[in-house]
Design a protein around this motif. Structure first.
Motif, PDB file in Angstrom:
ATOM      1  N   MET A   1      58.468  10.208  11.930  1.00 31.27           N
ATOM      2  CA  MET A   1      58.147  11.523  12.493  1.00 31.27           C
ATOM      3  C   MET A   1      57.762  11.353  13.961  1.00 31.27           C
ATOM      4  N   GLY A   2      58.341  12.184  14.819  1.00 30.91           N
ATOM      5  CA  GLY A   2      58.058  12.099  16.243  1.00 30.91           C
ATOM      6  C   GLY A   2      56.644  12.522  16.573  1.00 30.91           C
ATOM      7  N   GLY A   3      56.182  12.145  17.804  1.00 26.33           N
ATOM      8  CA  GLY A   3      54.828  12.462  18.220  1.00 26.33           C
ATOM      9  C   GLY A   3      54.543  13.954  18.241  1.00 26.33           C
ATOM     10  N   LYS A   4      55.524  14.733  18.666  1.00 29.67           N
ATOM     11  CA  LYS A   4      55.333  16.182  18.721  1.00 29.67           C
ATOM     12  C   LYS A   4      55.135  16.744  17.319  1.00 29.67           C
ATOM     13  N   ALA A   5      55.942  16.304  16.382  1.00 28.71           N
ATOM     14  CA  ALA A   5      55.820  16.783  15.003  1.00 28.71           C
ATOM     15  C   ALA A   5      54.505  16.332  14.386  1.00 28.71           C
ATOM     16  N   MET A   6      54.031  15.133  14.749  1.00 27.96           N
ATOM     17  CA  MET A   6      52.761  14.640  14.220  1.00 27.96           C
ATOM     18  C   MET A   6      51.613  15.510  14.701  1.00 27.96           C
ATOM     19  N   PHE A   7      51.692  15.957  15.962  1.00 27.46           N
ATOM     20  CA  PHE A   7      50.652  16.862  16.448  1.00 27.46           C
ATOM     21  C   PHE A   7      50.728  18.197  15.723  1.00 27.46           C
ATOM     22  N   LEU A   8      51.925  18.749  15.576  1.00 24.41           N
ATOM     23  CA  LEU A   8      52.073  20.073  14.982  1.00 24.41           C
ATOM     24  C   LEU A   8      51.603  20.107  13.527  1.00 24.41           C
ATOM     25  N   GLN A   9      51.673  18.992  12.829  1.00 28.29           N
ATOM     26  CA  GLN A   9      51.214  18.997  11.439  1.00 28.29           C
ATOM     27  C   GLN A   9      49.694  19.140  11.349  1.00 28.29           C
ATOM     28  N   ASP A  10      48.983  18.908  12.457  1.00 23.16           N
ATOM     29  CA  ASP A  10      47.541  19.123  12.477  1.00 23.16           C
ATOM     30  C   ASP A  10      47.182  20.577  12.756  1.00 23.16           C
ATOM     31  N   VAL A  11      48.148  21.362  13.239  1.00 18.60           N
ATOM     32  CA  VAL A  11      47.924  22.783  13.482  1.00 18.60           C
ATOM     33  C   VAL A  11      47.865  23.494  12.134  1.00 18.60           C
ATOM     34  N   GLU A  12      46.833  24.294  11.937  1.00 11.88           N
ATOM     35  CA  GLU A  12      46.629  24.933  10.632  1.00 11.88           C
ATOM     36  C   GLU A  12      47.866  25.680  10.159  1.00 11.88           C
ATOM     37  N   LEU A  13      48.556  26.306  11.077  1.00 10.69           N
ATOM     38  CA  LEU A  13      49.716  27.117  10.740  1.00 10.69           C
ATOM     39  C   LEU A  13      50.822  26.291  10.077  1.00 10.69           C
ATOM     40  N   PHE A  14      50.927  25.021  10.459  1.00  5.88           N
ATOM     41  CA  PHE A  14      52.036  24.193   9.991  1.00  5.88           C
ATOM     42  C   PHE A  14      51.605  23.092   9.028  1.00  5.88           C
ATOM     43  N   ARG A  15      50.323  23.086   8.662  1.00  7.23           N
ATOM     44  CA  ARG A  15      49.803  22.025   7.812  1.00  7.23           C
ATOM     45  C   ARG A  15      50.498  22.021   6.445  1.00  7.23           C
ATOM     46  N   ASP A  16      50.835  20.844   5.970  1.00  6.90           N
ATOM     47  CA  ASP A  16      51.451  20.632   4.651  1.00  6.90           C
ATOM     48  C   ASP A  16      52.915  21.038   4.590  1.00  6.90           C
ATOM     49  N   LEU A  17      53.518  21.374   5.722  1.00  6.82           N
ATOM     50  CA  LEU A  17      54.951  21.670   5.710  1.00  6.82           C
ATOM     51  C   LEU A  17      55.740  20.378   5.538  1.00  6.82           C
ATOM     52  N   PRO A  18      56.931  20.441   4.919  1.00  5.03           N
ATOM     53  CA  PRO A  18      57.770  19.251   4.786  1.00  5.03           C
ATOM     54  C   PRO A  18      58.148  18.704   6.165  1.00  5.03           C
ATOM     55  N   GLN A  19      58.402  17.398   6.229  1.00  3.86           N
ATOM     56  CA  GLN A  19      58.739  16.761   7.493  1.00  3.86           C
ATOM     57  C   GLN A  19      59.949  17.407   8.145  1.00  3.86           C
ATOM     58  N   GLU A  20      60.920  17.785   7.334  1.00  5.75           N
ATOM     59  CA  GLU A  20      62.126  18.418   7.880  1.00  5.75           C
ATOM     60  C   GLU A  20      61.782  19.703   8.633  1.00  5.75           C
ATOM     61  N   ASP A  21      60.872  20.508   8.076  1.00  3.71           N
ATOM     62  CA  ASP A  21      60.467  21.743   8.742  1.00  3.71           C
ATOM     63  C   ASP A  21      59.690  21.453  10.016  1.00  3.71           C
ATOM     64  N   LEU A  22      58.811  20.446   9.955  1.00  3.12           N
ATOM     65  CA  LEU A  22      58.034  20.089  11.145  1.00  3.12           C
ATOM     66  C   LEU A  22      58.942  19.635  12.281  1.00  3.12           C
ATOM     67  N   GLU A  23      59.945  18.849  11.955  1.00  2.00           N
ATOM     68  CA  GLU A  23      60.873  18.384  12.982  1.00  2.00           C
ATOM     69  C   GLU A  23      61.643  19.559  13.586  1.00  2.00           C
ATOM     70  N   ARG A  24      61.975  20.533  12.757  1.00  2.00           N
ATOM     71  CA  ARG A  24      62.705  21.706  13.268  1.00  2.00           C
ATOM     72  C   ARG A  24      61.819  22.527  14.193  1.00  2.00           C
ATOM     73  N   ILE A  25      60.547  22.684  13.799  1.00  2.00           N
ATOM     74  CA  ILE A  25      59.608  23.417  14.647  1.00  2.00           C
ATOM     75  C   ILE A  25      59.380  22.665  15.953  1.00  2.00           C
ATOM     76  N   ALA A  26      59.259  21.337  15.852  1.00  2.00           N
ATOM     77  CA  ALA A  26      59.042  20.518  17.043  1.00  2.00           C
ATOM     78  C   ALA A  26      60.194  20.663  18.031  1.00  2.00           C
ATOM     79  N   SER A  27      61.403  20.851  17.516  1.00  2.00           N
ATOM     80  CA  SER A  27      62.561  21.005  18.409  1.00  2.00           C
ATOM     81  C   SER A  27      62.490  22.295  19.228  1.00  2.00           C
ATOM     82  N   LEU A  28      61.661  23.253  18.780  1.00  2.00           N
ATOM     83  CA  LEU A  28      61.515  24.525  19.502  1.00  2.00           C
ATOM     84  C   LEU A  28      60.394  24.474  20.540  1.00  2.00           C
ATOM     85  N   ALA A  29      59.492  23.477  20.409  1.00  2.00           N
ATOM     86  CA  ALA A  29      58.290  23.430  21.244  1.00  2.00           C
ATOM     87  C   ALA A  29      58.555  22.707  22.558  1.00  2.00           C
ATOM     88  N   ILE A  30      57.990  23.260  23.624  1.00  2.00           N
ATOM     89  CA  ILE A  30      58.141  22.696  24.966  1.00  2.00           C
ATOM     90  C   ILE A  30      56.773  22.251  25.471  1.00  2.00           C
TER      91      ILE A  30
END
Length: 221
Positions: A1-30
Motif C-alpha cells: 500500500m502506498g504512503g498516500k493510501a496508508m495516510f487515508l486509512q487513518d482518516v475516519e471517513l475511509f477507515r476499514d475500507l478494502p485496500q483496493e478502495d483506498l488505492e482508488r481514493i488515493a489516486s484522486l488525492a493531490i
C-alpha cells in the motif's frame, strides 16, 4: 500500500475500507503544501475541494459584519474539512488559515461526490461524521449560553485535549500555537478575561508551560 493510501486509512471517513478502495481514493488525492499564514480557501469562494490534514494545524474562522473574527475550529491530523456543502454547490462557509507548516491532501468536490455515490459505506460514514459535528456544535452553543467565563475556557481546553492532546505521564501535552486573542475568539470573550483565567489556572497548578508546549493535568481534565 502506498504512503498516500496508508495516510487515508487513518482518516475516519475511509477507515476499514478494502485496500483496493483506498488505492482508488488515493489516486484522486493531490498533495498540497502550505506555509504558516497561507490561506487554503477564503469564505465565500466557490467550493472546489475537500481537504485532509496529514501534517500541521489549520484554523477555520468566519468574519462578522463588523469585521470581528470568530474561530470555528482548529483542525489537525488526520481530520477533514470543510464538513458542509457535500450535496450542493454552496461556497466555502469560512476561511481556512494555516497555523503551522502543513501538508494537506485534496480531492476535487465533483470527484468526492462521485466517490460517495459509488460507495454507500463512505456515504454512511460521512453522515455519521457530520452528525457528530452537529452534536459538537450544539454542545459548544450550550456552553456559551450556560457556562461562566472560566467554565468556557476549561471546556475549550478539554476539547483541545480530546482532539490534539498527547497523553503522557503527569498529564496531557498540547502543542498549539494559539494566542489568548484566538482563544477569546473561540469562546466569545475578551482577551483580557482569557488571560486572567489562564493565569488563575497556572497558579492553581492545573496547567503548566513546558518549553513550547502546555501540560494539562489529569486531575482537572
Amino acid at each position: 500500500m502506498g504512503g498516500k493510501a496508508m495516510f487515508l486509512q487513518d482518516v475516519e471517513l475511509f477507515r476499514d475500507l478494502p485496500q483496493e478502495d483506498l488505492e482508488r481514493i488515493a489516486s484522486l488525492a493531490i498533495e498540497r503544501n502550505y506555509d504558516k499564514g497561507e490561506y487554503v480557501f477564503m469564505e465565500g469562494q466557490t467550493r472546489e475541494a475537500i481537504y485532509f490534514v496529514e501534517r500541521g494545524l489549520i484554523k477555520v474562522f468566519k468574519v462578522d459584519e463588523e469585521g470581528r473574527e470568530q474561530i470555528v475550529n482548529i483542525m489537525g491530523p488526520p481530520q477533514m474539512f470543510p464538513h458542509v456543502g457535500f450535496f450542493d454547490n454552496t461556497p466555502y462557509p469560512g476561511t481556512a488559515e494555516v497555523l503551522t507548516p502543513a501538508v494537506l491532501w485534496s480531492i476535487h468536490s465533483k470527484r468526492f461526490d462521485e466517490l460517495m455515490t459509488a460507495n454507500p459505506q463512505i456515504m454512511k460514514r460521512l453522515m455519521s461524521v457530520m452528525g457528530r459535528r452537529i452534536r459538537q456544535l450544539q454542545g459548544k452553543l450550550q456552553e456559551l449560553a450556560l457556562f461562566d467565563a472560566r467554565q468556557r475556557v476549561e471546556a475549550l481546553l478539554r476539547h483541545f485535549c480530546e482532539e490534539h492532546g498527547h497523553p503522557e505521564q503527569g498529564g496531557i501535552r498540547l502543542k498549539l500555537p494559539v494566542t489568548h486573542t484566538e482563544l477569546a475568539q473561540m469562546v466569545g470573550m475578551s482577551r483580557e478575561s482569557v488571560n486572567r483565567i489562564w493565569n488563575q489556572l497556572r497558579r492553581e497548578g492545573l496547567i503548566e508551560r513546558n518549553k513550547e508546549d502546555w501540560i494539562i493535568h489529569p486531575d482537572w481534565t
